[in-house]
Design a protein around this motif. Structure first.
Motif, PDB file in Angstrom:
ATOM      1  N   ALA A  50       0.814  -1.221   0.000  1.00 17.07           N
ATOM      2  CA  ALA A  50       0.000   0.000   0.000  1.00 17.07           C
ATOM      3  C   ALA A  50       0.844   1.266   0.000  1.00 17.07           C
ATOM      4  O   ALA A  50       0.298   2.365  -0.124  1.00 17.07           O
ATOM      5  CB  ALA A  50      -0.941   0.008   1.201  1.00 17.07           C
ATOM      6  N   LYS A  51       2.183   1.145   0.143  1.00 13.64           N
ATOM      7  CA  LYS A  51       3.024   2.337   0.026  1.00 13.64           C
ATOM      8  C   LYS A  51       2.839   2.982  -1.337  1.00 13.64           C
ATOM      9  O   LYS A  51       3.023   4.176  -1.505  1.00 13.64           O
ATOM     10  CB  LYS A  51       4.494   1.998   0.239  1.00 13.64           C
ATOM     11  N   THR A  52       2.481   2.169  -2.331  1.00 15.09           N
ATOM     12  CA  THR A  52       2.285   2.686  -3.683  1.00 15.09           C
ATOM     13  C   THR A  52       1.042   3.566  -3.761  1.00 15.09           C
ATOM     14  O   THR A  52       1.090   4.685  -4.257  1.00 15.09           O
ATOM     15  CB  THR A  52       2.150   1.514  -4.670  1.00 15.09           C
ATOM     16  N   GLY A 340       7.624   9.471 -13.332  1.00 13.36           N
ATOM     17  CA  GLY A 340       8.875   8.725 -13.274  1.00 13.36           C
ATOM     18  C   GLY A 340       8.805   7.656 -12.190  1.00 13.36           C
ATOM     19  O   GLY A 340       9.230   6.520 -12.398  1.00 13.36           O
ATOM     20  N   HIS A 341       8.267   8.006 -11.029  1.00 12.26           N
ATOM     21  CA  HIS A 341       8.193   7.094  -9.878  1.00 12.26           C
ATOM     22  C   HIS A 341       6.809   7.262  -9.250  1.00 12.26           C
ATOM     23  O   HIS A 341       6.484   8.335  -8.734  1.00 12.26           O
ATOM     24  CB  HIS A 341       9.315   7.442  -8.898  1.00 12.26           C
ATOM     25  N   CYS A 342       6.021   6.203  -9.292  1.00 11.47           N
ATOM     26  CA  CYS A 342       4.611   6.353  -8.899  1.00 11.47           C
ATOM     27  C   CYS A 342       4.435   6.637  -7.397  1.00 11.47           C
ATOM     28  O   CYS A 342       3.652   7.523  -7.024  1.00 11.47           O
ATOM     29  CB  CYS A 342       3.791   5.133  -9.322  1.00 11.47           C
ATOM     30  N   ASP A 343       5.155   5.912  -6.532  1.00 13.85           N
ATOM     31  CA  ASP A 343       4.850   6.012  -5.088  1.00 13.85           C
ATOM     32  C   ASP A 343       4.989   7.438  -4.539  1.00 13.85           C
ATOM     33  O   ASP A 343       4.044   7.965  -3.948  1.00 13.85           O
ATOM     34  CB  ASP A 343       5.714   5.051  -4.257  1.00 13.85           C
ATOM     35  N   PRO A 344       6.160   8.090  -4.699  1.00 15.46           N
ATOM     36  CA  PRO A 344       6.243   9.455  -4.160  1.00 15.46           C
ATOM     37  C   PRO A 344       5.389  10.459  -4.924  1.00 15.46           C
ATOM     38  O   PRO A 344       5.022  11.500  -4.364  1.00 15.46           O
ATOM     39  CB  PRO A 344       7.738   9.792  -4.245  1.00 15.46           C
TER      40      PRO A 344
HETATM   41 MN    MN Z   1       8.784   2.793  -5.511  1.00 12.86          MN
END
Ligand code: MN
Ligand code: PLP
Length: 378
Positions: A50-52, A340-344
């Motif tokens: 779930a961090k994503t 570029g990076h989904c999570d952040p």
């Molecule tokens: Mn990541």
């Protein structure tokens, strides 16, 4: 107070205000089904991360598709998942703060809750917190399988930690956390295979020593979107923790298969919809999405299906599209960017604007979901 959503259900795609975090529901649902089918066909548990997504809405959909529960990285994420109806949460992290352990133990009154430890002191602290609140916590012993982040050394040192868990009345030894973060974005399949092979040897060796010590190891958990097929093929892991597969960011699209092609299992489902604020000269369009809308730690966002346009030089609230003037949009136009990076990137937005038929003529907003655990970093 969260911001005004950039759209309302029922509105057309053209009515979405910018910048907005747009979820292509069709691609998202295909990604959900693809991973669920993969894990079901191979008989491996799926505990997505779930961090994503930081969203109970998404967590519950993953669970409806067969996931056993959720992983998260933070106690505050676990609180939001449990409040949102998730009954089984593993914090895939070490926790050294008694206040956080108290909060986690309180959650265990209503949900199955686990955490990772990599030192006997962590075992002691978790056991004391569970005792204070009269609950039992699941504990995974995290081993360092090559990622060089948290994790006790595989082998005997890990067995010592597991024995400490097993001796406690308030903890249940749930297995090994064996996640190789550094392997996920290795570009070639050969590099990823070698890393996961080594990780597997370390995990298997530790599981064998646990068995010799009389400790049953029910779960060996790990894997991310970059390597999950390898962990599954090994037969060593029996639980997958993939997160990014539901969204597929631009950095993951740079991973390669054996034949040199991008890996095809998942589609880009998450976008930043940016608006063109200004086009001062023909080869420069200024977007309303900069560092506050897109994380650039894994590279710049990539304009979707706009050959010749390059996103560059973000400042706080501006992004610049340069390149072939013919490829550049005009003032008032909108552009879909693949993060570029989904999570952040998700953590920068209050709302998912969920669009049905995104790339077709009838694209419309079907739902607006809060990024409920946005900013949940404690
Ligand atoms: Mn990541
Ligand atoms: N498991 C752990 C412990 C992680 O830290 C992460 C991501 O960093 C994941 C799983 C999910 O990885 P991915 O988003 O690459 O699928």
């Amino acid at each position: 107070m969260p911001s005004t959503p950039p759209a309302q259900p029922g509105q057309s795609f053209a009515e979405i205000d910018t910048p907005a975090l747009v979820l292509d529901l069709d691609a998202f649902e295909r990604n959900l089904v693809a991973m669920a089918a993969f894990s079901e066909a191979r008989g491996i548990r799926l505990r997505p991360h779930a961090k994503t997504h930081k969203s109970p809405e998404i967590a519950l959909r993953q669970i409806a598709h067969g996931a056993v529960g959720q992983c998260c990285q933070k106690v505050s994420e676990a609180e939001i998942l449990v409040a949102g109806g998730v009954g089984d949460v593993l914090v895939t992290n070490e926790i050294a703060s008694p206040a956080k352990l108290d909060r986690l133990a309180i959650l265990a009154r209503t949900a199955r809750i686990g955490l990772c430890v990599d030192h006997p002191d962590g075992v002691r602290d978790a056991a004391e917190a569970a005792a204070r609140h009269d609950v039992v916590l699941d504990v995974m012993v995290e081993i360092d399988v090559g990622g060089r982040r948290c994790g006790v050394a595989p082998g005997e040192a890990a067995v010592r930690v597991a024995e400490a868990v097993a001796r406690s009345n308030t903890l249940r030894f749930a297995g090994l956390q064996a996640y190789h973060g550094a392997a996920q974005h290795m570009r070639s399949i050969d590099e990823r295979s070698e890393a996961i092979e080594r990780a597997g040897l370390a995990a298997r060796n530790t599981a064998e020593r646990l068995a010799q010590a009389g400790l049953e190891c029910p779960i060996i958990s790990g894997a991310g979107t970059g390597t999950y097929e390898l962990e599954t093929q090994s037969g060593i892991w029996n639980e997958l923790q993939c997160g990014s597969y539901i969204f597929m960011d631009a950095d993951y699209a740079r991973n390669r298969q054996a034949d040199g092609s991008p890996f095809r299992s998942f589609e880009h489902a998450l976008f930043i919809l940016a608006g063109v604020m200004s086009k001062p000269v023909p080869d420069r369009a200024i977007l309303d999405a900069g560092h506050k809308s897109a994380a650039v730690d894994s590279g710049m966002p990539v304009p979707f299906q706009r050959e010749g346009a390059i996103y560059t030089k973000p400042s706080d609230e501006h992004g610049i599209l340069t390149g072939d003037p013919i490829a550049l949009p005009h003032r008032g136009d909108r552009v879909l960017l693949i993060p570029g990076h989904c999570d952040p990137t998700v953590n920068l937005h209050d709302w998912y604007v969920c669009v049905r038929g995104l790339h077709g003529p009838d694209a419309h907003v079907e739902a607006v979901w809060p990024v409920a655990a946005r900013g949940a970093v404690t």
